[in-house]
Scaffold this active site. Structure first.
Site, PDB file in Angstrom:
ATOM      1  N   GLU A  67      61.433 -24.995  57.373  1.00 20.54           N
ATOM      2  CA  GLU A  67      61.347 -26.096  58.336  1.00 20.54           C
ATOM      3  C   GLU A  67      61.911 -27.378  57.723  1.00 20.54           C
ATOM      4  O   GLU A  67      61.916 -27.544  56.501  1.00 20.54           O
ATOM      5  CB  GLU A  67      59.868 -26.305  58.723  1.00 20.54           C
ATOM      6  CG  GLU A  67      59.654 -27.436  59.724  1.00 20.54           C
ATOM      7  CD  GLU A  67      58.242 -27.471  60.305  1.00 20.54           C
ATOM      8  OE1 GLU A  67      57.365 -26.719  59.833  1.00 20.54           O
ATOM      9  OE2 GLU A  67      58.028 -28.261  61.249  1.00 20.54           O
ATOM     10  N   ASN A 214      57.051 -24.140  69.844  1.00 22.14           N
ATOM     11  CA  ASN A 214      56.165 -23.838  68.717  1.00 22.14           C
ATOM     12  C   ASN A 214      54.812 -24.502  68.937  1.00 22.14           C
ATOM     13  O   ASN A 214      54.742 -25.675  69.322  1.00 22.14           O
ATOM     14  CB  ASN A 214      56.776 -24.402  67.426  1.00 22.14           C
ATOM     15  CG  ASN A 214      55.807 -24.359  66.254  1.00 22.14           C
ATOM     16  OD1 ASN A 214      55.555 -23.293  65.685  1.00 22.14           O
ATOM     17  ND2 ASN A 214      55.247 -25.502  65.889  1.00 22.14           N
ATOM     18  N   GLU A 215      53.762 -23.765  68.713  1.00 21.61           N
ATOM     19  CA  GLU A 215      52.401 -24.307  68.832  1.00 21.61           C
ATOM     20  C   GLU A 215      52.316 -25.249  70.033  1.00 21.61           C
ATOM     21  O   GLU A 215      51.924 -26.417  69.908  1.00 21.61           O
ATOM     22  CB  GLU A 215      51.971 -25.005  67.527  1.00 21.61           C
ATOM     23  CG  GLU A 215      51.888 -24.029  66.369  1.00 21.61           C
ATOM     24  CD  GLU A 215      51.157 -24.551  65.123  1.00 21.61           C
ATOM     25  OE1 GLU A 215      50.869 -25.751  65.049  1.00 21.61           O
ATOM     26  OE2 GLU A 215      50.891 -23.726  64.235  1.00 21.61           O
ATOM     27  N   TYR A 281      46.566 -19.899  58.918  1.00 19.66           N
ATOM     28  CA  TYR A 281      46.649 -20.390  57.538  1.00 19.66           C
ATOM     29  C   TYR A 281      45.327 -20.164  56.823  1.00 19.66           C
ATOM     30  O   TYR A 281      44.249 -20.318  57.416  1.00 19.66           O
ATOM     31  CB  TYR A 281      46.978 -21.881  57.519  1.00 19.66           C
ATOM     32  CG  TYR A 281      48.436 -22.157  57.848  1.00 19.66           C
ATOM     33  CD1 TYR A 281      49.418 -22.011  56.875  1.00 19.66           C
ATOM     34  CD2 TYR A 281      48.827 -22.552  59.124  1.00 19.66           C
ATOM     35  CE1 TYR A 281      50.761 -22.247  57.162  1.00 19.66           C
ATOM     36  CE2 TYR A 281      50.167 -22.789  59.421  1.00 19.66           C
ATOM     37  CZ  TYR A 281      51.121 -22.642  58.435  1.00 19.66           C
ATOM     38  OH  TYR A 281      52.452 -22.870  58.717  1.00 19.66           O
ATOM     39  N   GLU A 338      53.883 -17.801  61.237  1.00 22.08           N
ATOM     40  CA  GLU A 338      53.424 -18.759  60.214  1.00 22.08           C
ATOM     41  C   GLU A 338      52.146 -18.211  59.609  1.00 22.08           C
ATOM     42  O   GLU A 338      51.171 -17.957  60.325  1.00 22.08           O
ATOM     43  CB  GLU A 338      53.153 -20.146  60.803  1.00 22.08           C
ATOM     44  CG  GLU A 338      54.420 -20.909  61.129  1.00 22.08           C
ATOM     45  CD  GLU A 338      54.170 -22.327  61.612  1.00 22.08           C
ATOM     46  OE1 GLU A 338      53.177 -22.947  61.176  1.00 22.08           O
ATOM     47  OE2 GLU A 338      54.973 -22.804  62.426  1.00 22.08           O
ATOM     48  N   GLN A 387      55.952 -21.700  53.354  1.00 25.37           N
ATOM     49  CA  GLN A 387      57.357 -21.725  53.739  1.00 25.37           C
ATOM     50  C   GLN A 387      58.206 -21.323  52.530  1.00 25.37           C
ATOM     51  O   GLN A 387      57.664 -21.152  51.453  1.00 25.37           O
ATOM     52  CB  GLN A 387      57.742 -23.098  54.257  1.00 25.37           C
ATOM     53  CG  GLN A 387      56.969 -23.461  55.520  1.00 25.37           C
ATOM     54  CD  GLN A 387      57.594 -24.600  56.330  1.00 25.37           C
ATOM     55  OE1 GLN A 387      58.698 -25.037  56.064  1.00 25.37           O
ATOM     56  NE2 GLN A 387      56.843 -25.086  57.325  1.00 25.37           N
TER      57      GLN A 387
END
Ligand code: AHR
Length: 538
Positions: A67, A214-215, A281, A338, A387
């Site tokens: 990103e 995204n999200e 996460y 992610e 990432q």
């Protein structure tokens, strides 16, 4: 006392001499042997059903994410053609060499949250004419747009990865999205295809994966699932396939246990998508305001990190169960685009840059999650760790001209044998790993594993010993075809928080396991505490 951890702490290079044999683990020191009994040993039995198969492990489970955030792109990947750092058309050569070794199947770009404020025209054409924008999501730094579509596609081609591009839904239009895809993939004589040619690329690129935002429940527009389902259908209608390019359309999915999002998306838009994303996460504390340190932690944080990362399995199972209701044929892939650890940023760095160190704990987290994805490969068709460089649970850290490989990198390199292989069922019998200091008193499995057979017929089993104190005496029983040869590699470290640094880049690096033997289709070995092993059997 001379235990394996203290020996290795003093002499990390001795890892290369680790040798394993049936039910014993020894560190080879000149003239002496030291048994790995620190904290004791437990026993585990793994039954590998090599006469059965459970479908193909999609190689895209080993994907990455880059990103425009912190130093992923600028410094980490892109240094520019005039940099003294050796580069190919502006992309660091050391990064290219390291990433090629991972066989990265797919690379997601440009975000993340950044995707929903990215306008692709900013990043094409002469670099000195590209506009400078403020990256409002990540540190309010100036985005020069030096790295845009052509540079990203060049990176993909240099490392051999497929492109996975995220479109801008929240602040862009369907027209902008449609035109970007035409620019990238059309071989026609259209104005946009000719603009691409004018900007230096004659032939269109392949664009196999495209995400609609995204999200979108959060940074991508704070939408309700019912609203986003309609927005998704509208935007995805304009994802066109030019000149034979086939696109897998991926809808923005839930985070963690937001099952309501998955329910609405599947009930209202499933037939318009080929993939639905999931983000999760691992925070040691589970508290976004105080996530925990990447390096300064004790066994309580180790244990809670293990417990929290294992929740990935539950999230996948429950989201998959909802998807099964609407898509029993499993046509729509769950794309975990992610995942990884997220700690408090390294002290002294800009918190908006999300720079964190990467320790043996991260290697264990990577091994567990990749095993989970392998095991769910009937539904999980892609995963992208967050990432690739210098941000969150990265493969690589850079400091000007220097570059180091993280423990997580080594796990990806060791596990690449599973890419595209056939999943083999596996039963694990092992005691729980408990830590009395946890408030919940929860326990987690002490051993985590997955296995596959590759196209050449070789069996691979990846095994993680989560216990930071006890070694695991493991007996692997293989049912089915006779196995005659076994080799293996191990990743372990003296301490839970051992890291690779620019001064000591190989503190955590894989070493061969020597003297492995097969007897009567059984392999015995002892895994030291906190270790990741991959065995190859044929
Ligand atoms: O990976 C960092 C950020 O985490 C991404 O931009 C966003 O999608 C997620 O919240």
């Amino acid at each position: 006392m001379s235990d394996v951890r203290t020996v290795l702490k003093k002499r990390p290079q001795l890892l290369a001499l680790i040798t394993a044999s049936v039910f014993s683990f020894t560190v080879l020191l000149p003239g002496s042997y030291v048994r790995a009994q620190a904290g004791g040993t437990f026993e585990a039995v793994l039954v590998l059903h090599a006469d059965q198969s459970k479908g193909t492990i999609n190689r895209n489970l080993y994907g990455q994410f880059a990103e425009h955030l912190g130093r992923v792109i600028y410094d980490g990947i892109w240094v520019g053609e005039d940099s003294p750092i050796p580069n190919t058309r502006g992309i660091r050569n050391d990064i290219i060499v390291a990433l090629k070794k991972l066989n990265i199947p797919v690379l997601r770009w440009p975000g993340g949250c950044f995707a929903d404020e990215y306008h692709w025209r900013d990043g094409v054409g002469p670099r000195d004419k590209r506009p400078k924008r403020v990256n409002t999501w990540w540190g309010n730094v100036i985005e020069t747009n030096a790295f845009g579509t052509h540079e990203f596609m060049d990176l993909c081609e240099l490392i051999g990865a497929d492109a996975y591009v995220g479109g801008n839904v929240a602040s862009g239009t369907p027209q902008e999205m449609e035109e970007w895809i035409e620019y990238m993939t059309s071989d026609s004589n259209s104005t946009l295809a000719n603009l691409r040619r004018q900007n230096g690329r004659e032939k269109p690129w392949k664009l196999p994966y495209f995400a609609v935002g995204n999200e979108n429940w959060g940074c991508g527009g704070n939408m309700r699932p019912e609203y986003y389902a309609d927005v998704y259908k509208r935007y995805s209608t304009f994802i066109k396939e030019y000149s034979g390019n086939h696109i897998t359309r991926i809808a923005s999915g839930a985070s963690d246990s937001n099952y309501a999002w998955t329910e609405v998306m599947m009930s209202q838009a499933a037939k318009h998508m080929q993939g639905l994303s999931l983000h999760y996460y691992t925070l040691p504390t589970g508290d976004w305001s105080k996530k925990g340190s990447a390096t300064q932690f004790g066994e309580d944080a180790w244990h809670s990190t293990m417990a929290r990362t294992l929740q990935m399995d539950e999230f996948i199972q429950k989201h998959s169960a909802i998807m099964d209701k609407y898509d029993p044929q499993k046509r729509v892939g769950l794309m975990v685009d992610e995942w990884g650890t997220w700690y408090d940023s390294e002290p002294g760095t800009n918190p908006g840059m999300l720079y964190q160190q990467n320790s043996m704990r991260d290697a264990i987290v990577a091994g567990i999650n990749l095993n989970i994805f392998n095991q769910h490969s009937d539904r999980v068709q892609m995963a992208n760790i967050a990432q690739m460089v210098n941000v969150l649970q990265s493969m690589i850290l850079t400091n000007k001209e220097k570059m180091i490989l993280t423990p997580t990198y080594h796990v990806f390199e060791m596990y690449k044998v599973h890419q595209g292989a056939t999943l083999i069922p596996l039963d694990v019998t092992a005691p729980e790993y408990t830590f009395s200091g946890t408030s919940s008193g929860a326990s987690v499995p002490s051993v985590h594993a997955s296995a596959s057979r590759d196209k050449a017929g070789k069996l691979h089993i990846s095994i993680v010993n989560l216990d930071p104190n006890r070694s695991a005496r493991i007996s692997i029983r293989i049912t089915g075809p006779a196995v005659a040869n076994v080799t293996g590699r191990i990743l372990t470290a003296p301490a839970m928080n051992t890291v690779n640094t620019f001064d000591n880049p190989d503190a955590v690096s894989p070493a061969p396991l020597r003297d492995l033997k097969v007897q009567n289709n059984q392999v015995g070995l002892t895994l030291p505490s906190k270790s990741v092993v991959v065995l190859e059997m044929s």
